[in-house]
Motif scaffolding. Structure first.
Motif, PDB file in Angstrom:
ATOM      1  N   TYR A   1      -3.766  -2.139 -15.971  1.00 46.19           N
ATOM      2  CA  TYR A   1      -3.720  -1.628 -14.595  1.00 46.19           C
ATOM      3  C   TYR A   1      -3.949  -2.772 -13.613  1.00 46.19           C
ATOM      4  CZ  TYR A   1      -4.370   1.758 -10.826  1.00 46.19           C
ATOM      5  OH  TYR A   1      -4.240   2.495  -9.672  1.00 46.19           O
ATOM      6  N   LEU A   2      -4.897  -3.627 -13.926  1.00 49.01           N
ATOM      7  CA  LEU A   2      -5.192  -4.777 -13.079  1.00 49.01           C
ATOM      8  C   LEU A   2      -3.977  -5.700 -12.986  1.00 49.01           C
ATOM      9  CD1 LEU A   2      -7.153  -6.407 -11.376  1.00 49.01           C
ATOM     10  CD2 LEU A   2      -8.033  -7.424 -13.487  1.00 49.01           C
ATOM     11  N   GLU A   3      -3.281  -5.854 -14.076  1.00 48.69           N
ATOM     12  CA  GLU A   3      -2.081  -6.693 -14.090  1.00 48.69           C
ATOM     13  C   GLU A   3      -1.048  -6.167 -13.079  1.00 48.69           C
ATOM     14  OE1 GLU A   3       1.183  -8.197 -17.412  1.00 48.69           O
ATOM     15  OE2 GLU A   3      -0.716  -7.315 -18.060  1.00 48.69           O
ATOM     16  N   GLN A   4      -0.863  -4.866 -13.036  1.00 54.64           N
ATOM     17  CA  GLN A   4       0.068  -4.255 -12.081  1.00 54.64           C
ATOM     18  C   GLN A   4      -0.407  -4.443 -10.636  1.00 54.64           C
ATOM     19  OE1 GLN A   4       0.365  -0.160 -13.260  1.00 54.64           O
ATOM     20  NE2 GLN A   4       1.283  -0.642 -15.239  1.00 54.64           N
ATOM     21  N   LEU A   5      -1.699  -4.247 -10.421  1.00 56.50           N
ATOM     22  CA  LEU A   5      -2.254  -4.398  -9.068  1.00 56.50           C
ATOM     23  C   LEU A   5      -2.090  -5.831  -8.562  1.00 56.50           C
ATOM     24  CD1 LEU A   5      -5.562  -2.347  -9.363  1.00 56.50           C
ATOM     25  CD2 LEU A   5      -3.454  -1.681  -8.194  1.00 56.50           C
ATOM     26  N   LEU A   6      -2.392  -6.790  -9.432  1.00 62.52           N
ATOM     27  CA  LEU A   6      -2.286  -8.191  -9.019  1.00 62.52           C
ATOM     28  C   LEU A   6      -0.834  -8.583  -8.765  1.00 62.52           C
ATOM     29  CD1 LEU A   6      -5.025  -9.798 -11.281  1.00 62.52           C
ATOM     30  CD2 LEU A   6      -5.093  -9.523  -8.800  1.00 62.52           C
ATOM     31  N   ALA A   7       0.090  -8.001  -9.509  1.00 65.21           N
ATOM     32  CA  ALA A   7       1.511  -8.268  -9.263  1.00 65.21           C
ATOM     33  C   ALA A   7       1.912  -7.751  -7.877  1.00 65.21           C
ATOM     34  CB  ALA A   7       2.370  -7.623 -10.339  1.00 65.21           C
ATOM     35  N   THR A   8       1.426  -6.589  -7.513  1.00 59.51           N
ATOM     36  CA  THR A   8       1.702  -6.029  -6.186  1.00 59.51           C
ATOM     37  C   THR A   8       1.083  -6.901  -5.104  1.00 59.51           C
ATOM     38  OG1 THR A   8       1.757  -3.786  -7.092  1.00 59.51           O
ATOM     39  CG2 THR A   8       1.434  -3.991  -4.715  1.00 59.51           C
ATOM     40  N   LEU A   9      -0.146  -7.335  -5.315  1.00 55.56           N
ATOM     41  CA  LEU A   9      -0.829  -8.194  -4.332  1.00 55.56           C
ATOM     42  C   LEU A   9      -0.143  -9.556  -4.226  1.00 55.56           C
ATOM     43  CD1 LEU A   9      -4.519  -7.311  -5.244  1.00 55.56           C
ATOM     44  CD2 LEU A   9      -3.301  -6.669  -3.149  1.00 55.56           C
ATOM     45  N   ARG A  10       0.415 -10.025  -5.318  1.00 55.43           N
ATOM     46  CA  ARG A  10       1.158 -11.289  -5.290  1.00 55.43           C
ATOM     47  C   ARG A  10       2.422 -11.132  -4.446  1.00 55.43           C
ATOM     48  NH1 ARG A  10       5.282 -12.808  -7.925  1.00 55.43           N
ATOM     49  NH2 ARG A  10       5.076 -11.237  -9.558  1.00 55.43           N
ATOM     50  N   ARG A  11       3.140 -10.053  -4.674  1.00 57.82           N
ATOM     51  CA  ARG A  11       4.344  -9.797  -3.872  1.00 57.82           C
ATOM     52  C   ARG A  11       3.998  -9.624  -2.393  1.00 57.82           C
ATOM     53  NH1 ARG A  11       5.554  -6.796  -8.499  1.00 57.82           N
ATOM     54  NH2 ARG A  11       4.831  -4.871  -7.542  1.00 57.82           N
TER      55      ARG A  11
ATOM     56  N   LEU B   1      -7.551  -4.020   5.739  1.00 64.63           N
ATOM     57  CA  LEU B   1      -6.380  -3.232   6.132  1.00 64.63           C
ATOM     58  C   LEU B   1      -5.112  -3.819   5.517  1.00 64.63           C
ATOM     59  CD1 LEU B   1      -5.167  -0.911   7.743  1.00 64.63           C
ATOM     60  CD2 LEU B   1      -5.029  -2.449   9.707  1.00 64.63           C
ATOM     61  N   GLU B   2      -5.037  -5.140   5.488  1.00 64.56           N
ATOM     62  CA  GLU B   2      -3.883  -5.814   4.890  1.00 64.56           C
ATOM     63  C   GLU B   2      -3.785  -5.488   3.393  1.00 64.56           C
ATOM     64  OE1 GLU B   2      -2.258 -10.382   4.281  1.00 64.56           O
ATOM     65  OE2 GLU B   2      -4.149 -10.056   5.341  1.00 64.56           O
ATOM     66  N   VAL B   3      -4.920  -5.484   2.722  1.00 66.35           N
ATOM     67  CA  VAL B   3      -4.943  -5.194   1.286  1.00 66.35           C
ATOM     68  C   VAL B   3      -4.523  -3.760   1.017  1.00 66.35           C
ATOM     69  CG1 VAL B   3      -6.418  -5.026  -0.759  1.00 66.35           C
ATOM     70  CG2 VAL B   3      -6.730  -6.927   0.849  1.00 66.35           C
ATOM     71  N   VAL B   4      -5.149  -2.816   1.717  1.00 67.32           N
ATOM     72  CA  VAL B   4      -4.843  -1.403   1.516  1.00 67.32           C
ATOM     73  C   VAL B   4      -3.388  -1.121   1.905  1.00 67.32           C
ATOM     74  CG1 VAL B   4      -5.407   0.943   2.256  1.00 67.32           C
ATOM     75  CG2 VAL B   4      -7.237  -0.674   1.764  1.00 67.32           C
ATOM     76  N   GLY B   5      -2.922  -1.733   2.973  1.00 64.13           N
ATOM     77  CA  GLY B   5      -1.530  -1.551   3.385  1.00 64.13           C
ATOM     78  C   GLY B   5      -0.554  -2.077   2.351  1.00 64.13           C
ATOM     79  N   CYS B   6      -0.901  -3.179   1.716  1.00 63.49           N
ATOM     80  CA  CYS B   6      -0.052  -3.763   0.680  1.00 63.49           C
ATOM     81  C   CYS B   6       0.072  -2.812  -0.512  1.00 63.49           C
ATOM     82  CB  CYS B   6      -0.636  -5.103   0.234  1.00 63.49           C
ATOM     83  SG  CYS B   6       0.218  -5.876  -1.147  1.00 63.49           S
ATOM     84  N   LEU B   7      -1.014  -2.172  -0.873  1.00 64.26           N
ATOM     85  CA  LEU B   7      -1.034  -1.305  -2.049  1.00 64.26           C
ATOM     86  C   LEU B   7      -0.530   0.102  -1.772  1.00 64.26           C
ATOM     87  CD1 LEU B   7      -4.504  -2.439  -3.259  1.00 64.26           C
ATOM     88  CD2 LEU B   7      -2.378  -2.831  -4.475  1.00 64.26           C
ATOM     89  N   GLU B   8      -0.952   0.655  -0.653  1.00 65.44           N
ATOM     90  CA  GLU B   8      -0.664   2.054  -0.361  1.00 65.44           C
ATOM     91  C   GLU B   8       0.566   2.243   0.514  1.00 65.44           C
ATOM     92  OE1 GLU B   8      -2.440   4.268  -1.882  1.00 65.44           O
ATOM     93  OE2 GLU B   8      -4.157   3.065  -2.487  1.00 65.44           O
ATOM     94  N   GLY B   9       1.010   1.164   1.157  1.00 63.00           N
ATOM     95  CA  GLY B   9       2.111   1.302   2.101  1.00 63.00           C
ATOM     96  C   GLY B   9       1.593   1.878   3.409  1.00 63.00           C
ATOM     97  N   SER B  10       2.477   2.005   4.362  1.00 60.86           N
ATOM     98  CA  SER B  10       2.054   2.586   5.636  1.00 60.86           C
ATOM     99  C   SER B  10       2.822   3.868   5.887  1.00 60.86           C
ATOM    100  CB  SER B  10       2.294   1.598   6.781  1.00 60.86           C
ATOM    101  OG  SER B  10       3.682   1.391   6.933  1.00 60.86           O
ATOM    102  N   ASN B  11       2.300   4.689   6.757  1.00 55.53           N
ATOM    103  CA  ASN B  11       2.938   5.967   7.074  1.00 55.53           C
ATOM    104  C   ASN B  11       3.935   5.840   8.210  1.00 55.53           C
ATOM    105  OD1 ASN B  11       1.400   7.167   5.121  1.00 55.53           O
ATOM    106  ND2 ASN B  11      -0.205   7.802   6.518  1.00 55.53           N
ATOM    107  N   SER B  12       4.252   4.621   8.610  1.00 61.46           N
ATOM    108  CA  SER B  12       5.142   4.419   9.738  1.00 61.46           C
ATOM    109  C   SER B  12       6.600   4.657   9.376  1.00 61.46           C
ATOM    110  CB  SER B  12       4.971   3.002  10.283  1.00 61.46           C
ATOM    111  OG  SER B  12       5.292   2.065   9.284  1.00 61.46           O
TER     112      SER B  12
END
Length: 145
Positions: free
Chosen positions: A42-52, A78-89
Motif C-alpha cells: 500500500y505504501l508503495e502505491q502511495l509513494l508512487a502517487t506522491l512522486r507523480r 493541503l498539497e499532500v491531501v490534494g495530491c492523494l484525494e484529488g479536488s472537488n473542483s
C-alpha cells in the motif's frame, strides 16, 4: 469530513521522510513501513502517487529509496491531501447547482466547512508535524521520569 486511511498513511510516511530530510539519505519502503506500521504494498502505491504529484522523488539502486522533493517547510498538508484525494473542483456547474432553497443552504455551509478545513491544512507543513511530534515525545519522556 474525515481523514482517509490513504491520507493518514501518506502523512505518516512523509513525516518519516521529513524527519530524515537533513541526512540526505533516501529511505526504503520497508524502512518507512516498519517505522510507521504501514503495509509495504500500500505504501508503495502511495509513494508512487506522491512522486507523480512532485512531493517525493525516488532514487534507484542499492542505496535507493525515497526523499522529499522539497524542504519539509515548503510542503503543506493541503498539497499532500490534494495530491492523494484529488479536488472537488471537477464538478460541472450543473451538478453543483442546488435545486431547492434548502439544498442551497446546505451546500453553502458545506462549502464554508471545506474552505475552513482547506485553510487549516494549508497552514500546516511537514516541518510543523515534525516539530509537534518532537514536542509530544519530549512531554512523554517527562511523564516517565
Amino acid at each position: 469530513m474525515e481523514l482517509s486511511c490513504k491520507s493518514e498513511y501518506a502523512l505518516l510516511a512523509l513525516l518519516e521522510l521529513a524527519t530524515h530530510y537533513n541526512s540526505g539519505e533516501p529511505l526504503q519502503i520497508r524502512q518507512i513501513a516498519a517505522e510507521q506500521n504501514i503495509p509495504d504494498r500500500y505504501l508503495e502505491q502511495l509513494l508512487a502517487t506522491l512522486r507523480r504529484g512532485g512531493i517525493v522523488k525516488s532514487q534507484r539502486g542499492a542505496k535507493g529509496g525515497y526523499v522529499l522533493a522539497r524542504e519539509p517547510w515548503k510542503i503543506n498538508l493541503l498539497e499532500v491531501v490534494g495530491c492523494l484525494e484529488g479536488s472537488n473542483s471537477n464538478l460541472s456547474e450543473e451538478e453543483t447547482k442546488p435545486k431547492t432553497v434548502e439544498s442551497t443552504v446546505v451546500q453553502e455551509i458545506w462549502t464554508e466547512a471545506r474552505q475552513a478545513a482547506n485553510l487549516v491544512l494549508q497552514n500546516y507543513t511537514l516541518q510543523d508535524i515534525c516539530e509537534q511530534r518532537a514536542a509530544r515525545k519530549q512531554l512523554n519522556i517527562m511523564y516517565y521520569i
